[in-house]
Design a protein around this motif. Sequence first.
Motif, PDB file in Angstrom:
ATOM      1  N   ASP A 136     -58.997  -8.626  11.797  1.00  0.00           N
ATOM      2  CA  ASP A 136     -60.623  -7.882  12.534  1.00  0.00           C
ATOM      3  C   ASP A 136     -61.136  -8.855  12.527  1.00  0.00           C
ATOM      4  O   ASP A 136     -61.877  -9.053  13.472  1.00  0.00           O
ATOM      5  CB  ASP A 136     -61.546  -6.810  10.354  1.00  0.00           C
ATOM      6  CG  ASP A 136     -62.352  -6.645  10.548  1.00  0.00           C
ATOM      7  OD1 ASP A 136     -63.085  -7.382  12.378  1.00  0.00           O
ATOM      8  OD2 ASP A 136     -63.126  -6.306  10.649  1.00  0.00           O
ATOM      9  N   LEU A 137     -61.239 -10.675  12.147  1.00  0.00           N
ATOM     10  CA  LEU A 137     -62.313 -10.976  12.014  1.00  0.00           C
ATOM     11  C   LEU A 137     -61.081 -12.014  13.198  1.00  0.00           C
ATOM     12  O   LEU A 137     -61.958 -13.156  14.365  1.00  0.00           O
ATOM     13  CB  LEU A 137     -62.601 -11.942  11.072  1.00  0.00           C
ATOM     14  CG  LEU A 137     -63.076 -11.327  10.362  1.00  0.00           C
ATOM     15  CD1 LEU A 137     -63.613 -12.229   8.620  1.00  0.00           C
ATOM     16  CD2 LEU A 137     -64.652 -11.223  11.198  1.00  0.00           C
ATOM     17  N   TYR A 138     -59.721 -11.609  13.610  1.00  0.00           N
ATOM     18  CA  TYR A 138     -58.914 -12.193  14.250  1.00  0.00           C
ATOM     19  C   TYR A 138     -59.741 -12.179  15.973  1.00  0.00           C
ATOM     20  O   TYR A 138     -59.740 -12.865  16.845  1.00  0.00           O
ATOM     21  CB  TYR A 138     -57.178 -11.991  14.492  1.00  0.00           C
ATOM     22  CG  TYR A 138     -57.005 -12.813  16.176  1.00  0.00           C
ATOM     23  CD1 TYR A 138     -56.329 -14.118  16.243  1.00  0.00           C
ATOM     24  CD2 TYR A 138     -56.943 -11.429  16.934  1.00  0.00           C
ATOM     25  CE1 TYR A 138     -55.572 -13.911  16.808  1.00  0.00           C
ATOM     26  CE2 TYR A 138     -56.394 -12.404  17.966  1.00  0.00           C
ATOM     27  CZ  TYR A 138     -55.674 -12.960  17.963  1.00  0.00           C
ATOM     28  OH  TYR A 138     -54.929 -14.003  19.457  1.00  0.00           O
ATOM     29  N   GLU A 139     -59.776 -10.588  15.427  1.00  0.00           N
ATOM     30  CA  GLU A 139     -60.373  -9.538  16.265  1.00  0.00           C
ATOM     31  C   GLU A 139     -61.723 -10.336  17.201  1.00  0.00           C
ATOM     32  O   GLU A 139     -62.359 -10.580  18.161  1.00  0.00           O
ATOM     33  CB  GLU A 139     -60.062  -8.272  16.632  1.00  0.00           C
ATOM     34  CG  GLU A 139     -60.871  -7.499  17.776  1.00  0.00           C
ATOM     35  CD  GLU A 139     -62.059  -7.162  17.319  1.00  0.00           C
ATOM     36  OE1 GLU A 139     -63.331  -6.373  17.923  1.00  0.00           O
ATOM     37  OE2 GLU A 139     -62.602  -7.405  16.400  1.00  0.00           O
ATOM     38  N   SER A 140     -62.481 -10.954  15.663  1.00  0.00           N
ATOM     39  CA  SER A 140     -64.223 -10.987  16.250  1.00  0.00           C
ATOM     40  C   SER A 140     -64.331 -12.558  16.984  1.00  0.00           C
ATOM     41  O   SER A 140     -64.607 -12.169  17.896  1.00  0.00           O
ATOM     42  CB  SER A 140     -65.029 -11.133  15.046  1.00  0.00           C
ATOM     43  OG  SER A 140     -65.033  -9.142  14.835  1.00  0.00           O
ATOM     44  N   TYR A 141     -62.896 -12.845  16.599  1.00  0.00           N
ATOM     45  CA  TYR A 141     -63.026 -14.394  17.021  1.00  0.00           C
ATOM     46  C   TYR A 141     -63.017 -14.264  18.826  1.00  0.00           C
ATOM     47  O   TYR A 141     -63.599 -14.873  19.474  1.00  0.00           O
ATOM     48  CB  TYR A 141     -61.873 -15.251  15.936  1.00  0.00           C
ATOM     49  CG  TYR A 141     -61.751 -16.588  16.254  1.00  0.00           C
ATOM     50  CD1 TYR A 141     -63.318 -17.374  16.095  1.00  0.00           C
ATOM     51  CD2 TYR A 141     -61.544 -17.663  16.809  1.00  0.00           C
ATOM     52  CE1 TYR A 141     -63.417 -18.984  15.810  1.00  0.00           C
ATOM     53  CE2 TYR A 141     -61.344 -18.449  16.411  1.00  0.00           C
ATOM     54  CZ  TYR A 141     -62.077 -19.377  16.647  1.00  0.00           C
ATOM     55  OH  TYR A 141     -62.206 -21.272  16.212  1.00  0.00           O
TER      56      TYR A 141
END
Lengths: 707, 707
Positions: free
Chosen positions: B236-241
């Motif tokens: 999820d946060l890889y995607e946000s980043y």
Amino acid sequence: MLLDKLFLLVPFGSLFALFFALYLFVTVSRQEPGNARMQEISAAIRVGAVAYLKRQYKGVALFFVVMFIILLLMAAAGNVSIYVPFAFLTGGLFSGLSGFFGMMTATKANARTANAAMKSLNAGLRVAFNSGAVMGLVVVGLGLLDLSIWFTLLRYVWHQPLDVVTSTMLNFGMGASSMALFARVGGGIFTKAADVGADLVGKVEVGIPEDDPRNPAVIADNVGDNVGDVAGMGADLYESYVGSIVATSALAMAAFPQRLWMAAVMVPLIMAVIGVLASIIGTFFVRSGEKAEQKVLLAALRRGIFSSAILIAIFSYFVVRFTLGPANIGVYIAVLAGLGAGVLIGLLTEYYTSSTYKPTRSVADAAPTGPATVIIGGLSVGMLSTFLPVVIVCVAILVSYFAAGGGDFARGLYGIAIAAVGMLSTLGITLATDAYGPVADNAGGIAEMAELPDHVRERTDALDALGNTTAATGKGFAIGSAALTALALIAAFTEKVDGVLAKQAVELGYNYTNLTHTLNLTDPSVLVGLLVGAMLPFLFCSMTMRAVGRAAQSIVFEVRRQFREIVGLMEGKAKPDYARCVDICTRGAQKEMVLPALSAIIAPIAVGLLAGIKAVAGLLGGATASGFVLAVMMANAGGSWDNAKKYIEEGNYGGKGSDAHKAAVVGDTVGDPFKDTSGPSLNILIKLTSMVSVVFAVFILKNALIK
Amino acid sequence: MLLDKLFLLVPFGSLFALFFALYLFVTVSRQEPGNARMQEISAAIRVGAVAYLKRQYKGVALFFVVMFIILLLMAAAGNVSIYVPFAFLTGGLFSGLSGFFGMMTATKANARTANAAMKSLNAGLRVAFNSGAVMGLVVVGLGLLDLSIWFTLLRYVWHQPLDVVTSTMLNFGMGASSMALFARVGGGIFTKAADVGADLVGKVEVGIPEDDPRNPAVIADNVGDNVGDVAGMGADLYESYVGSIVATSALAMAAFPQRLWMAAVMVPLIMAVIGVLASIIGTFFVRSGEKAEQKVLLAALRRGIFSSAILIAIFSYFVVRFTLGPANIGVYIAVLAGLGAGVLIGLLTEYYTSSTYKPTRSVADAAPTGPATVIIGGLSVGMLSTFLPVVIVCVAILVSYFAAGGGDFARGLYGIAIAAVGMLSTLGITLATDAYGPVADNAGGIAEMAELPDHVRERTDALDALGNTTAATGKGFAIGSAALTALALIAAFTEKVDGVLAKQAVELGYNYTNLTHTLNLTDPSVLVGLLVGAMLPFLFCSMTMRAVGRAAQSIVFEVRRQFREIVGLMEGKAKPDYARCVDICTRGAQKEMVLPALSAIIAPIAVGLLAGIKAVAGLLGGATASGFVLAVMMANAGGSWDNAKKYIEEGNYGGKGSDAHKAAVVGDTVGDPFKDTSGPSLNILIKLTSMVSVVFAVFILKNALIK
């Protein structure tokens, strides 16, 4: 000219509706009021209800006075026309009256319905339905009366140009919406506080049946049905009805060449008149046999609604054909689109909330694994149930836009607005089928308290159960039409702003002259408005739900106190202090309704002043979209929990008293504020914010920080 | 030129992050793994977790192959560039790897944390936090690696113009989002199904404590923490980043004159590098004494986050100053706005979800009156908690837009995008404080199952309780940045469409050439999109919540079966079949995750084909607005219910076993899918729909029914 003669139909239709309402009221009053005990209870309910409305109108009056002065000052500053403050007042007055008359009838009819139900189910249905019809016809009658008066004054007495006429009429929509929001929120808080309070102590803690005369909150509970589900709903739908008409006529000038202006303004009015006649005819189709089956009764009401819908579908063709001419027959398609969408949304609401179908069954299936799964089940049913209504409304929007406009922007928007009028044209009768529910509910309560034979309670229960479905359907209509009306109001808003900007762009320091071309979805002001708008309904629901919680808690404590302190209450030797509970609910509702209602008025102005006029447009879009979805979700989740509980009470999953039932009761309790307080207020919230934006547009333009 | 040399910092920063992660991983592995029983349990958890991921990646691989082929065909048809399909693959691959590495570390660290906690609280904190830091640094390291590879290939090997470079990089955002959505939804369903299943039977029916080794679902429950809260969150946060970075650079060309293009593309990348270094430095500030107080531990983590935030605030000034020049120093203000908004949202999340403050206390106060009031209380807290985050994000939007753009539209949008990068620049360390929660949770479970001395469990509980707060904060970051990134993506979308239309308007049969000037909020297509978009998150949540319900039910039946059929299980003489429960959760999650994930991809395409390209823009606006609000509401309501329960378990309102506690448990159970399945998936849903719209824009333009 001819059209001005045609206008005479409107006051005529209005008076016809009111007189027929009077006739029905008399027939209801002529019914046997039942034995002394029944009359006593009914009187107690009426006293409580009137006491509540008195208090509410006092509080609201204060608000109206303040707003009236503000509007006068704005008129003096040239921000609004001088008619606006007065239009605002009348809108509020008539909206309040609709609720009041409806409630007086309902409180008269409850004991009579119980009494008639002793004879036969059909007799009971007739009394309850007729009292509902009084409400339906009063709403449309007063709506048309208000419109007639202002139209006559502005056009024929003061000889104002048509655009002044329509823009002024738009402003009593704001008065109506304000009153409606107070009535819905206040009434909604009252009825659910009493309901939850009565159940939590009476049913759960003390273990006495529903509507047991020993329960100190039982009268308050029955009062709540009248002030919330009758008076509140009356004001609400008055606002929807009038709002859709004035929003449409406000778009008429931009949509059509001058020679058709009057015609375009007349169409929604005359369609409303046809709706009145069709509704009255429809009432005669509502009859039932002796079988107390939901299906049979529902079919009886359906006959009434469908027959009037068909009549409207036929006659409105000729209206459009002969006013706007064959060239604009597409407007008729728009009407049909609205009418059809309304019927479909009604049927869908029934599908998701009735225990005869899968969704609500799935909620009941979750009951054996406890309250948590019931809550999750109900929430997901509610969320799922937003899909199709949204699709239907979207189809109605596109169809009415392209059919009526044929590519022309302004005319297409007029089409969307007229679709809302089409959807609400059956209001006279749909509202009748809706408002009769609480009457049947009350009748059941009276039957219980007056210890009438069981078959009476069975019959009133049959009527009441049906009332749940029709009430849900009514909410579907209210929110569906709200979405369309809101879109029309957004258009009216941008149009007005454009008009102003075109004139005063320079002096206001705006670097563009046409808002509708700069209302870009990727503009940060619009996006900010969109986010705030999407958040507003959540904030509003949070406030109203907390309000119910707090008010209910005070009732719980009071009921506990009475059971503790009044000796012989449980044994039925002593009488509880009903008035005290009514009074607590009243005070609670009055205190709690202020903040949510004001937020709807303050939000668009605050956002406009801080983030600019474009943010206001964004806010309206965001509030309409998320408000519509949230309202459908809450109404259907609440209805589904309610009927899942009833389904279990019919003996499924162990029936009453089982753990599954206890779990279902939790769901029902959560659903109460969902479906009767927060959810149904959202459609008013949406429109009131739009109305406020229209009225304060110039003020915001002049004083906004971001130009 | 200089900037191209400066680019070397990016691969350098990436490798530095990865090597430091490796170093931390080794230090963690070097820790004592604890006694045989602990290792056995830890191994069981790892085996289950790996088995799940294997299965998941198989299923997702199929989806990626299909999408890859579709994109190839679109590339052949000239709808997208030939790089797109491959960029899509790598985005998914790296997103998946982030989750995988993080999870392998977490499953290694859980027993070691328990073991270290035997020594001291600080030792336990260090192990858990370091394993979290591995995850945080792997995410940012892989993100920068993917960016470096593509940037190098496109610019320096294939010598593509900069706009091709950025638009291609935007497309591996779509791959990352797809993978992230599958991981979040699948993992979320797994963890909550196991959790709810284990509790409903173990705690409620059989009455054995949490994490009791006799509970057949206990391993599945612990596996769930890893596949959901670690692997899912990592993806999820890889995607946000990555999403925030590529969205920013995609806007660079339109925002700046050609001489500054490279600089504008570099700024987000170099800021990310600074973020890496600052995060690594920050990790050294995370130490604690022996007092197991929430405040002390929280302060320890805070020191880490704040110190790195300050470092970033200082250094990014010089980055902007020396790349875009003093004239564009406003971009730095935008960065600060994002950074500040992120911190504020984090603190607010804590305020609404921690039992030390009024909101969650109010939920606990409602417990004595039963589950219904707990649910209503939690829902209204969640709804109320949407107000301030929306305001903060809106302020950040306006500040960053006007500061960076100074009135220039495109540059202002770039400012909004860079604000998201600023918000996420501390990700390395915030994610560390977030991912350590489930490790501590697992450690507690192992301590329980391995029957370690009580003070160990107390220490791990202290770490775990803190984990709830940090997890909530992490979600706040994810959704806050999602709103900003989504706005940037909407801008990128309209910009791309404009570019295409400018070229091919005629042949595509569009009667206008500039979408951004026709994206009128009152346009029916836009309004239709807005309504559908606002509905989409509700539909999505409905699907995911039902999925959890169904999967949990199958676990309930399995656990009941094992207690029934396995003799001597309750007495602890026989071992339960842990693997069976893990397997059921896995199959359930895999089956259930497909439909919700696909809906995010299909919705924008379907709406676009039926209602036109403008409706897609409306849909993105509506989905962003309502998705943001709904996500905040669900995350905070869930967190509040969870901590209200913990607050009661601390001995308030009768403590464990009291009716108040039972009521609070109902709230917690409802909150589980809210905060760990539906809520946190929404930020991915928002961005994936935007990415899909960008990629399929041309296809939709060519084939839409309404032009």
